[in-house]
Design a protein around this motif. Structure first.
Motif, PDB file in Angstrom:
ATOM      1  N   LEU A 461       0.833  -1.208   0.000  1.00 58.14           N
ATOM      2  CA  LEU A 461       0.000   0.000   0.000  1.00 58.14           C
ATOM      3  C   LEU A 461       0.864   1.254   0.000  1.00 58.14           C
ATOM      4  O   LEU A 461       0.581   2.235  -0.706  1.00 58.14           O
ATOM      5  N   HIS A 462       1.925   1.213   0.801  1.00 59.09           N
ATOM      6  CA  HIS A 462       2.847   2.355   0.853  1.00 59.09           C
ATOM      7  C   HIS A 462       3.533   2.551  -0.489  1.00 59.09           C
ATOM      8  O   HIS A 462       3.738   3.681  -0.951  1.00 59.09           O
ATOM      9  N   SER A 468      -0.333   8.272   2.641  1.00 59.88           N
ATOM     10  CA  SER A 468      -1.789   8.182   2.846  1.00 59.88           C
ATOM     11  C   SER A 468      -2.238   6.748   3.093  1.00 59.88           C
ATOM     12  O   SER A 468      -3.185   6.504   3.832  1.00 59.88           O
ATOM     13  N   ALA A 469      -1.527   5.778   2.482  1.00 61.66           N
ATOM     14  CA  ALA A 469      -1.875   4.362   2.684  1.00 61.66           C
ATOM     15  C   ALA A 469      -1.625   3.946   4.126  1.00 61.66           C
ATOM     16  O   ALA A 469      -2.399   3.174   4.705  1.00 61.66           O
ATOM     17  N   GLY A 472      -4.507   5.148   6.213  1.00 58.53           N
ATOM     18  CA  GLY A 472      -5.664   4.254   6.035  1.00 58.53           C
ATOM     19  C   GLY A 472      -5.490   2.937   6.757  1.00 58.53           C
ATOM     20  O   GLY A 472      -6.407   2.432   7.415  1.00 58.53           O
ATOM     21  N   THR A 567      -7.886   6.934   3.361  1.00 55.91           N
ATOM     22  CA  THR A 567      -6.710   6.851   2.476  1.00 55.91           C
ATOM     23  C   THR A 567      -6.812   7.843   1.318  1.00 55.91           C
ATOM     24  O   THR A 567      -5.886   8.635   1.080  1.00 55.91           O
ATOM     25  N   SER A 570      -6.994  11.581   2.456  1.00 54.05           N
ATOM     26  CA  SER A 570      -5.682  12.054   2.904  1.00 54.05           C
ATOM     27  C   SER A 570      -4.705  12.161   1.726  1.00 54.05           C
ATOM     28  O   SER A 570      -3.833  13.024   1.704  1.00 54.05           O
ATOM     29  N   HIS A 571      -4.847  11.276   0.743  1.00 57.31           N
ATOM     30  CA  HIS A 571      -3.985  11.322  -0.455  1.00 57.31           C
ATOM     31  C   HIS A 571      -4.190  12.637  -1.195  1.00 57.31           C
ATOM     32  O   HIS A 571      -3.216  13.292  -1.611  1.00 57.31           O
ATOM     33  N   ALA A 587      -5.072  -0.623  -4.560  1.00 58.20           N
ATOM     34  CA  ALA A 587      -5.177  -0.311  -3.127  1.00 58.20           C
ATOM     35  C   ALA A 587      -6.489  -0.845  -2.556  1.00 58.20           C
ATOM     36  O   ALA A 587      -6.534  -1.397  -1.453  1.00 58.20           O
TER      37      ALA A 587
END
Length: 1520
Positions: A461-462, A468-469, A472, A567, A570-571, A587
Motif C-alpha cells: 500500500l505504501h 496516505s496508505a 488508512g 486513504t 488524505s492522499h 489499493a
C-alpha cells in the motif's frame, strides 16, 4: 566479430527484439517468411541454425505423443466396459509426489515459454511458429506424460514407464543443446529466454533422475528379478474409504477422489458403511501412541504443549508453509490488476524495450493469465493449508480423547467421591477442552501467517499510495482491539444466555413431567407465565448477544470503507492529487485482503487464550491421582481359613406367613455339605489389619480383619453408613490403603475355566450401558441362550422385557427407554449373575425391589444359580431375614467389623447383637403384610406405566408407519430423478415461514436495507472509478467536488452497514421470540393424549437444541448468506456493466455453479448428520464409563471399553474428516470457478478496451471479480448450513400444527354459578370414552349416579378403565357418547379452566414443583409428598375430591393419616376413590366395579361382599 547464424537468427532478434528490416508479407511459416533467408541457412552447421534447433526440440514431444496415445486409448477403451478398479490396486512408484511437483513446475515453465515466444513473435515482421510451437507441444507432452504415468501407476504396469524414460532423456539432450547454443552467443541469465531454457534442462534432468530411481527400486527393466511389492496395508483393507493420503497430487489438491461420494449422495444418502474406516495413520490409537510417547519421554514435569509439538509439529509447519505461499500469491491479484489497468491502453509496439521480460510484464493478456494462475495456485495452497491443519486437529483430538479415557480408567475413586474430579468436569474435558484445542490447531497457522500478511499488505500500500496508505492502514489496526473487545463481550454474553437457557429448560422440563397435574388443576397459564418470565431474561441476554454480533458484522463491513475513505481523502489533501486508476483499485483490493486477517486475528487470539486454559486443565487432569497398583489381586497367595471356621448352610425357603423372628429362633445348623473332590476349605479374599480411606487422613475403615470363604455365601450387614459398601470397594482396590493388605487366593483347580481376575460386581446404585437389555446383561461375555434365560427368570425380568417395544433388543440407558429403579437394579444383578466369574459381589441388590421379587431373586438367583455353581458370593444387605441362608456373616459398625462368623456363632457368642437383630425383624413383621401388598402394587404399577407408554407410542407409530408405507409406495412409483430432486430442493417455504415469524416489517426492512447498502457500496467504487479516470487537467475544485460526494457515499455506506447488521440480527431475535412463545402455548394447551404418544425427550429437544439453533445459529447464517449472495450478484452485475461480453461466458459458469452447489448441499447435509449422530455415542461412552468406573474395573473390562472408545472416536473422526474434505471439495471448485470468472472478466475487459473502455472501469470490474473468488464458496456453505438449521424450524412447526384442547367450551363463564359445584351431585349417562378417534373405546356405555357427599370406591383389574373415568370427570379424554352432569351442568360444555379449577384430585404419583419445594420434593419421602398433595386438594375447598390410587405408594401409617384427614376434612364432600388395593374401599358407601371398560357391578361394599360370585368379592379374596 561476426556472430554465428544461430545467434543472428534466433538470438539477437529475440533478445534485442529487433525486427527484420527487409520487409515482406506476413505469413504462417515455421521459420517465418522474412525476405532475409538466413533463417533457413545451414552454412555454419545444422546446430547453428536457431530454427533447426527449435525443430529438433519438437522431436521428443512428438515421439511421446506418438507412443503414448495408442496405449492410453487402448487402455481406456478396454477399461470403459469394466467395473472401476478398486483402490486396493493403487500403488505409488518411488518419487511419486516429486514427479507430480516437477511436472506441474514443468507445465508452468512451458506456459512462460509460450508467453515469451508469443510476445517475441509479436515483435517480428512475420509469424515465426518456431518461437512458440515447441513450447506449446512441450506443454501438451508434459500433460500427456502425467496422464500416462497415472494410468500406468493405477494399473501397476511399470514396464510402460520406459517410454517416459526415453522421452526425458531426449528432451534433456535437445534442451541442453539449445542452452549450449545460447551460452555460445553470450545470452546469459540476464535474458528471460536463457533462464526458461535453463529451468527446463534442470526439470528434465530431475525427471530423468526420478525415472532412474524407479528402475533402481522396482527393477522392472535391466534386472533379472523384478521387485514385487504390495499396496500399503490401508489400501488392502477394502473398508478404508478415506483416500486423501493415497491418491495422486492432483487428486489431493482438487479432492477429485471425493467425486463418487458427493455425486452418489444425490441418489442415495451417505451412510456410515459408505465412509468406511480411517487409514491407520489417522486412527485414534496411532495418534494416542505418538502423543503418549512424546508426553512420557519428558524427564522433567511433562508439558502438554511440548508433547503436542513433538507429535504433531511437522504437519503444522507444512500447513504454515502452504499458508505463507497462499498469502504471498494473494498479493499477485492487486499487483496484476494494477498492471492491467496501467498498460491497458498502451500499444504493444509503442515501447522498444531491450528485454523481452519487460515487454512480457507489460502485456495485459500475459498479466491476465498470470492473475489466473496466481489465483489457482493461491487457492490450492490455501485449501491444502486448511486441510492439513484440520486433519492434524482431528488427529490431536483423537489422541487427547484416548489419553483422557486412559486416565479415567485409572482415576482414583477417592478423586470422584471427594468431589475433586466431578462427572461434569470430565464431560467438559471431553466435549469442550479437546474441541478448543482442535479449533486452536485449525487456526494455528494464522497466528504467524497473519502478521506477515498484514506487514506485506501495508508495504505494498505504501508503495502504491505513499503516506496516505499508512494512514488508512492505521484505521484498520487501531480498530482491531475494538473487534477483540466485542469478541470477548460476545463470549461473556453467551455464557449468561446459557445460564438463563438452563433455567428455562428446568422449568419447561418440570412442566412437562407434571403436565397431567397442571391440566387437572388448571395451572397451565400460571406455569406458562413462569417460563415466559425466564424466557424474558434469556431474550434480554440474546438481545445483547444480537447487538454485539451486529457490531462485529458492522465492524467487518465498515472498516474497509472507512480505511478507503481516509486513504483517498488524505492522499488528495497531502499530495494534492488524486491517485491513478491502477493505484486506486490495486489499493482497494489490498484493503479487502488486509481486513480479513485483522478481523480473524481477534478470533485467533481468543482461541489461543482458551487453548492455554484448556491445556492447563488437561495437564492438571493428567497429573491427578491414580488408583494404586493392585498387584495383590494377581498374587499367588492361597490363604487357608485357620482362624475363620465356618459352617456351610443349605438353602431354606422363606415362610412369609410366619414371622421371621420365629424362623431365626428355630434356626438349626444344617449338616456340613460334602466337599467337592478337589475343594479345599480356604478363603477367596483375606483382609489383614486393613486401614482404608477415601482420601483424607482419617480412615473410613479401621482394623479390618476378614476372610471371605471360597464357594460360600457371605453376608455383610450393619446400619446405614457403617462401611459395608466401602468394605467391598476396599477389597476391589478402589480405596486408598493406609496400612494392611488384601490377599486373593489362587484359582481352585476345579474352576480353571473361570476368569480369575474378574469379579462380577453389582453396585448399590444401578449402572446401565447405553445398549440393549441383552448387551447390558451379557456385558461382553459370549451369549449362552440357556444361561441367559435362567438369569432372566431369576431376576423376574421376562414380564418387563415383554412390555418393551423390541423385547430384550430395546435400547436402555441415558439415550434409551427410561426404566424404573427396580427394573434397572434387576438388570444390574442379572449382569453379575450372567458373568462366568469365581467371585460375585452384590451390594444391596434388594433395595429397590419389592418382597416378592427379592425372595425370588434370593432363591432362584443367589441360592440356586450362584451357590449351585459353587461361586463365592459376597452379599451386602439390610434384609436380615436372609441371614439364615448365610454361610458366613460379617456384622459392621462405624467402619469396623463388629462381629464375624456363622449365625450360630453370633447367637452363641454375641447374644446382644442377636437380640438386636430380632427386634429389628419384629418391626419388619408389623409392616410385612402391608409391604407385601404395596410392593406387589409397585411392581405392577411400574409395568403398567411401561405398558401405557408403549401402548400410546405404538398407536402413534402405527399411524406413522402407515404414512411411511404410503410415502414409500409413492416414492417407488416416482422415478429416481424425482426422489433426488426432493433431496436437493432448498426448503424455501420453511425459510419464508421463519422470516414471517419475525414480522413482515422487519423482513421488508432487512431486504430493503441490504439492497440499498450493496447499491451504495457499488456506487462508492463506481464513483472512485469515475473520479480517478478524470483528466489530469482538472482543477482542485473538481477534486474537491468528487471528494465531497465520495465522503457522503462512504458515510451512507457505513450507516447502512450498521442498519443491515442490526436488522438481520433483530429479525432473527423477533422470529425466535415468536416461535418459542407459540410453541410453549401450543404444547402446554395440547390434549393429554399428545403427551402420551410423544416422548418427553422429543418435546424437550424442541425447547433445547432446536430453540438454541433458532436463537443463535440461524441469524448469523442468514446474514452471511444474504451478504455473500448480494456481493457475488453485485460483482457479476458490475462486471457485466463494464464488459457486456462477459454475459456470454456467464451462462456456462452459472450452470457449473448450480451443479456444484446442488451436489454439495445434499452430501454436506448427510455428512453433517453423520457427524452429529456419531458424536453423541462418543460423549455418552465417556460419561457412562466415568459413572460405572468401579464396575468396569471390578469386571476387568478396561481393555474392552478402551477398544469401544477408540472405535467410537474413529467413527466420529471419519465423519468429521469426510465433512471437512467435502468442504474443501466445494471450496476448491468454487475458487477455481472464481478464478475463471476473473480470467474471463480480464480477457473481455482487455478486448473491450479496444473499443475505448476506460481503464478505471476495467479496474473496477476486476476488483469485483476478485471478491467473487472469496465469497462464492460462502454462498454454498451458508446455503447448506441454513438448510440443516431450517430442520429446527421444521420440527418446531410440526408441533405448532398440534390441535389445542377446546378451552372455550359452549357455555360462557357468566352462565356458571360462582359456587358451582355446590352439592357434589354426579350423574353419568351412557358414557363412552376413548383416548383418540383412531383407538378403541376404553369406557363403554357407563351409567351411574353418585349422591352429594357420598364416598364412592371404583375398582377393577388393570386396564379395566378406572383411571379413564377419573380423566373423564376433567374432560381430558374424548367423551364421544353420553355425558357427565355435575350439579345438573353438562361438563363437556364448560370452559376447561372453569371445570378443572372447581374440582380436586390426588394422583397416585405425588408431584411437587420447585417453586414450592426445593428439588421437586426429592428431599421428602413419597408419603410426605403425598401429604403435600392432600394439603393442595384441601386448600382448594372443592365439593368433589377424586383420589386416583392415591395410597398405592405410601406405607400403612401414612395411609391411616390420609384416610383420617379425608374422613374429617372431606366429610361433607363427595369423594371418589379409584383403588388399586380393594382393601382401601371396604368402607365405601358405593362401589363401582369395572371390567373391560364396562360397569359390571354397582352397590355398597357390604352388599357386594355378601355375593360370593361378585367380581368385587373375587378381587378382595385375590388381594388377601
Amino acid at each position: 566479430m561476426d556472430l554465428p547464424s544461430y545467434c543472428r537468427n534466433n538470438g539477437t532478434q529475440r533478445v534485442a527484439g529487433l525486427p527484420d528490416q527487409s520487409g515482406g508479407m506476413p505469413g504462417l511459416s515455421f521459420c517465418g517468411n522474412d525476405r532475409n533467408k538466413s533463417a533457413y541457412s545451414v552454412e555454419d552447421g545444422v546446430l547453428n541454425n536457431g530454427c533447426f534447433v527449435d525443430a529438433l526440440n519438437l522431436v521428443p514431444h512428438v515421439f511421446l505423443l506418438f507412443i503414448t496415445f495408442p496405449i492410453l486409448f487402448i487402455g481406456w477403451g478396454s477399461q470403459s466396459s469394466k467395473v472401476q478398479i478398486h483402490h486396493n490396486t493403487w500403488l505409488h512408484f518411488p518419487g511419486h509426489n516429486l514427479r507430480w511437483i516437477l511436472t506441474f513446475t514443468l507445465l508452468f515453465v512451458h506456459v512462460c515459454e509460450i508467453a515469451e515466444g508469443i510476445v517475441s513473435n509479436i515483435q517480428m515482421e512475420t509469424n515465426h511458429l518456431h518461437l512458440f510451437m515447441p513450447a506449446f507441444m512441450g506443454f501438451i507432452a508434459a500433460t500427456t506424460s502425467v496422464v500416462y504415468y497415472h494410468n500406468i501407476e493405477t494399473s501397476n504396469f511399470p514396464k510402460l514407464l520406459l517410454a517416459l524414460f526415453i522421452y526425458w532423456i531426449l528432451a534433456f539432450i535437445t534442451k541442453s543443446i539449445k542452452l549450449w547454443k545460447f551460452a555460445e552467443c553470450y545470452v546469459g541469465v540476464r535474458h528471460l529466454r536463457f533462464c526458461i531454457n535453463a529451468m527446463l534442462v534442470i526439470l528434465y534432468g530431475l525427471l530423468m533422475a526420478v525415472e532412474i530411481n524407479v528402475i533402481r527400486v522396482r527393477r522392472y527393466v535391466f534386472f533379472a528379478n523384478p521387485q514385487k511389492v504390495k499396496p500399503p496395508e490401508d489400501l488392502q483393507d477394502l473398508g478404508v474409504r478415506f483416500l486423501q493420503p493415497f491418491v495422486n497430487l492432483l487428486s489431493k489438491a482438487t479432492y477429485w477422489w471425493m467425486n463418487p461420494l458427493i455425486i452418489g449422495a444425490h441418489k442415495r444418502p451417505i451412510e456410515l458403511k459408505k465412509i468406511g474406516k480411517l487409514p491407520i495413520a489417522m486412527r485414534a490409537l496411532t495418534n494416542y501412541l505418538k502423543l503418549k510417547d512424546a508426553y512420557e519421554d519428558q524427564r522433567v514435569t511433562p508439558s502438554l504443549w511440548r508433547s503436542m509439538y513433538r507429535a504433531f509439529g511437522r504437519p503444522i509447519l507444512l500447513s504454515s508453509t502452504f499458508r505463507y505461499l497462499a498469502d504471498l500469491l494473494g498479493f499477485a491479484g492487486p499487483l496484476c490488476i494494477s498492471g492491467i489497468v496501467k498498460h491497458l491502453n498502451t500499444k504493444p509496439n509503442s515501447t522498444k524495450s531491450d528485454d523481452v521480460s519487460e515487454c512480457l510484464l507489460q502485456n495485459t493478456s500475459v498479466l491476465a493469465v498470470l492473475l489466473f494462475l496466481a489465483l489457482i495456485l493461491q487457492r490450492t495452497f490455501l485449501q491444502a493449508s486448511y486441510y492439513v491443519t484440520i486433519e492434524t486437529g482431528i488427529n490431536l483430538r483423537g489422541a487427547l480423547l484416548a489419553m483422557i479415557y486412559n486416565k479415567i480408567l485409572r482415576l482414583s475413586t477417592s478423586n470422584m467421591s471427594m468431589g475433586e474430579m466431578t462427572l461434569g468436569q470430565i464431560n467438559n474435558l471431553v466435549a469442550i477442552e479437546t474441541n478448543q484445542l482442535m479449533w486452536f490447531l485449525f487456526l494455528c497457522p494464522n497466528l504467524w501467517a497473519m502478521p506477515v500478511q498484514i506487514v506485506m499488505g501495508v508495504i505494498l500500500l505504501h508503495y502504491l499510495l505513499g503516506t496516505s496508505a499508512l494512514i488508512g492502514a492505521s484505521v484498520i489496526v487501531l480498530l482491531a482491539p475494538v473487534q477483540y473487545l466485542i469478541a470477548t463481550k460476545l463470549a461473556d454474553t453467551q455464557k449468561s444466555t446459557l445460564d438463563h437457557s438452563t433455567d428455562r429448560l428446568k422449568k419447561t422440563s418440570e412442566i412437562l413431567k407434571g403436565i397431567k397435574l397442571l391440566k387437572l388443576y388448571a395451572w397451565e397459564n400460571i406455569f406458562c407465565d413462569s417460563v415466559e418470565d425466564t424466557r424474558g431474561k434469556e431474550l434480554t441476554s440474546l438481545r445483547t448477544f444480537a447487538l454485539y454480533t451486529s457490531m462485529s458484522i458492522f465492524m467487518n463491513a465498515a472498516i474497509p470503507i472507512a480505511a478507503v475513505l481516509v486513504t483517498f481523502v488524505s492522499h488528495v489533501l497531502i499530495i494534492g492529487s488524486r491517485p491513478s486508476p491502477s493505484e486506486a483499485f490495486a489499493a482497494l483490493a489490498l484493503f479487502h485482503i488486509l481486513v480479513t486477517p485483522l478481523f480473524l486475528l481477534s478470533t485467533v487470539v481468543r482461541f489461543a487464550v482458551k487453548a492455554l486454559v484448556s491445556v492447563q486443565k488437561l495437564g492438571e487432569f493428567l497429573q491427578s491421582d491414580e488408583i494404586g497398583e493392585d498387584s495383590w489381586r494377581n498374587g499367588d497367595m492361597s490363604v487357608s481359613l485357620d482362624t475363620c471356621t465356618k459352617h456351610p448352610g443349605g438353602t431354606k425357603a422363606i415362610n412369609r406367613k410366619r414371622p421371621l423372628r420365629y424362623q431365626m429362633d428355630n434356626y438349626e445348623q444344617p449338616s456340613r455339605r460334602p466337599l467337592r473332590p478337589n475343594e479345599t476349605e480356604d478363603v477367596a479374599v483375606k483382609v489383614s489389619h486393613g486401614f482404608f480411606t477415601w482420601g483424607s487422613n482419617l480412615s473410613t475403615l479401621a482394623d479390618i480383619n476378614v476372610c471371605i470363604p471360597t464357594g460360600q455365601l457371605t453376608m455383610i450387614v450393619g446400619q446405614v453408613g457403617c462401611g459395608k459398601s466401602s468394605l467391598l470397594l476396599a477389597m476391589l482396590g478402589e480405596m486408598q490403603s493406609i496400612s494392611g493388605k488384601v490377599c486373593w487366593s489362587n484359582e481352585p483347580s476345579y474352576s480353571l475355566i473361570k476368569n480369575r481376575y474378574s469379579v462380577a460386581y453389582a453396585t448399590q446404585k444401578s449402572w446401565l450401558l447405553n445398549a440393549t437389555v441383552e448387551e447390558n446383561i451379557t456385558f461382553g461375555s459370549p451369549f449362552n441362550k440357556q444361561r441367559y434365560k435362567t438369569v432372566i427368570d431369576a431376576c423376574s425380568l421376562q414380564p418387563d422385557i415383554d412390555l418393551l417395544p423390541f423385547g430384550d433388543q430395546t435400547e436402555i440407558g441415558e439415550r434409551g427407554i427410561n426404566l424404573s429403579g427396580g427394573q434397572r437394579q434387576r438388570i444390574c444383578v442379572g449382569r453379575a449373575l450372567y458373568q462366568n466369574t469365581n467371585i460375585v459381589f452384590l451390594d444391596d441388590p434388594f433395595s429397590a425391589l419389592d418382597i416378592h421379587l427379592s425372595d425370588h431373586l434370593m432363591q432362584e438367583g443367589i441360592l440356586k444359580f450362584l451357590q449351585d455353581d459353587k461361586r463365592t458370593v459376597v452379599l451386602v444387605t439390610h434384609k436380615l431375614q436372609y441371614l439364615i441362608h448365610a454361610d458366613w456373616i460379617i456384622a459392621m459398625k462405624d467402619g469396623s467389623v463388629l462381629r464375624d462368623g456363622t449365625l450360630k456363632d453370633i447367637q452363641t457368642h454375641d447374644v446382644e447383637l442377636y437380640e438386636h437383630w430380632k427386634t429389628l425383624m419384629n418391626r419388619q413383621d408389623q409392616e410385612l403384610e402391608k409391604d407385601t401388598e404395596i410392593d406387589n402394587c409397585q411392581t405392577a404399577l411400574e409395568r403398567k406405566t411401561l405398558r401405557r407408554a408403549f401402548y400410546s407410542r405404538e398407536a402413534k407409530n402405527q399411524v406413522y408407519d402407515d404414512e411411511e408405507e404410503e410415502e414409500e409406495e409413492e416414492e417407488d412409483d416416482d422415478n429416481m430423478s424425482t426422489t433426488t430432486s426432493r433431496r436437493s430442493k432448498i426448503p424455501w417455504s420453511l425459510c419464508w415461514r421463519y422470516l414471517s415469524s419475525g414480522g413482515f416489517f422487519m423482513v421488508f426492512l432487512m431486504i430493503f436495507s441490504k439492497l440499498l447498502k450493496h447499491s451504495v457500496m457499488v456506487a462508492i467504487d463506481y464513483w472512485l472509478a469515475t473520479w480517478t479516470a478524470t483528466k489530469t487537467e482538472n482543477t482542485p475544485k473538481t477534486d474537491c467536488e468528487y471528494m465531497s460526494v465520495f465522503i457522503v457515499l462512504c458515510a451512507a455506506g457505513i450507516v447502512l452497514c450498521l442498519i443491515t447488521s442490526l436488522t438481520v440480527e433483530f429479525l432473527g431475535l423477533s422470529a425466535a421470540t415468536n416461535l418459542h412463545h407459540n410453541l410453549l402455548n401450543k404444547i402446554i394447551h395440547a390434549p393429554i393424549r399428545f403427551f402420551d404418544v410423544t416422548p418427553l425427550g422429543q418435546i424437550l429437544n424442541r425447547f433445547s437444541a432446536d430453540t438454541n439453533i433458532i436463537d443463535q445459529h440461524i441469524p448469523p447464517t442468514l446474514e452471511s448468506l444474504t451478504r455473500s449472495t448480494l456481493l457475488c450478484l453485485s460483482a457479476i452485475g458490475v462486471i457485466a456493466f463494464v464488459t457486456p461480453f462477459f454475459l456470454i461466458t456467464l451462462f456456462p459458469l452459472a450452470v457449473i455453479f448450480y451443479f456444484i452447489q446442488k451436489y454439495f448441499r445434499v452430501a454436506s447435509k448427510d455428512l453433517q448428520d453423520l457427524d452429529d449422530s456419531t458424536q453423541l455415542p462418543l460423549l455418552c461412552h465417556f460419561s457412562e464409563t466415568a459413572e460405572g468406573l468401579t464396575t468396569i474395573r471390578a469386571f476387568r473390562h478396561e481393555a474392552r471399553f478402551k477398544q469401544r472408545m477408540l472405535e467410537l472416536t474413529d467413527t466420529n473422526n471419519t465423519a468429521y474428516l469426510f465433512l471437512s474434505a467435502a468442504n474443501r471439495w466445494l471450496e476448491v471448485r468454487t475458487d477455481y470457478l472464481g478464478a475463471v470468472i476473473v480470467l474471463t472478466a480480464a480477457v473481455t475487459s482487455i478486448w473491450s478496451s479496444l473499443y475505448l473502455l476506460p481503464s478505471a472501469l476495467v479496474g473496477l470490474g476486476l476488483t469485483y471479480a476478485l471478491t467473487v473468488t472469496n465469497y462464492l464458496n460462502w454462498v454454498v456453505r451458508n446455503l447448506a448450513d441454513l438448510e440443516v438449521q431450517m430442520a429446527a424450524v421444521k420440527k418446531v412447526n410440526s408441533f405448532l400444527s398440534t390441535e389445542s384442547e377446546n378451552y372455550e367450551g359452549s357455555m360462557d363463564n357468566s352462565q356458571v354459578p360462582e359456587d358451582w359445584p355446590q352439592h357434589g351431585d354426579i350423574k353419568i349417562q351412557d358414557l363412552s370414552v376413548r383416548y383418540d378417534p383412531l383407538l378403541k373405546p376404553v369406557l363403554k356405555h357407563v351409567s351411574a349416579y353418585i349422591n352429594p357427599g357420598q364416598k364412592v370406591g371404583i375398582c377393577g383389574r388393570t386396564g379395566s378403565g378406572k383411571s379413564s373415568l377419573s380423566l373423564a370427570f376433567f374432560n381430558m379424554v374424548d367423551m364421544f357418547e353420553g355425558q357427565i352432569l355435575i350439579d345438573g351442568v353438562d361438563i363437556s360444555k364448560l370452559p376447561l379452566q372453569t371445570l378443572r379449577s372447581r374440582l380436586s384430585i390426588i394422583l397416585q404419583d405425588p408431584v411437587l414443583f420447585n417453586a414450592v419445594v426445593t428439588e421437586g420434593g426429592e428431599n421428602f419421602s413419597v408419603g410426605q409428598r403425598q401429604l403435600f398433595c392432600l394439603a393442595r386438594a384441601f386448600v382448594r375447598k372443592s365439593s368433589i375430591l377424586i383420589m386416583d390410587e392415591a395410597t398405592a405408594s405410601i406405607d400403612m401409617a401414612t395411609e391411616n393419616i390420609l384416610q383420617k384427614v379425608v374422613m374429617t376434612a372431606f366429610a361433607d364432600r363427595t369423594v371418589v376413590t379409584i383403588a388399586h388395593l380393594v382393601s382401601s374401599i371396604l368402607e365405601a358407601e358405593q362401589v363401582l366395579v369395572f371390567s373391560a371398560g364396562k360397569l359390571v357391578e354397582c352397590d355398597s361394599a357390604a352388599n357386594l361382599l355378601a355375593q360370593q360370585e361378585s367380581l368385587f368379592s373375587v378381587l378382595v379374596r385375590a388381594n388377601k
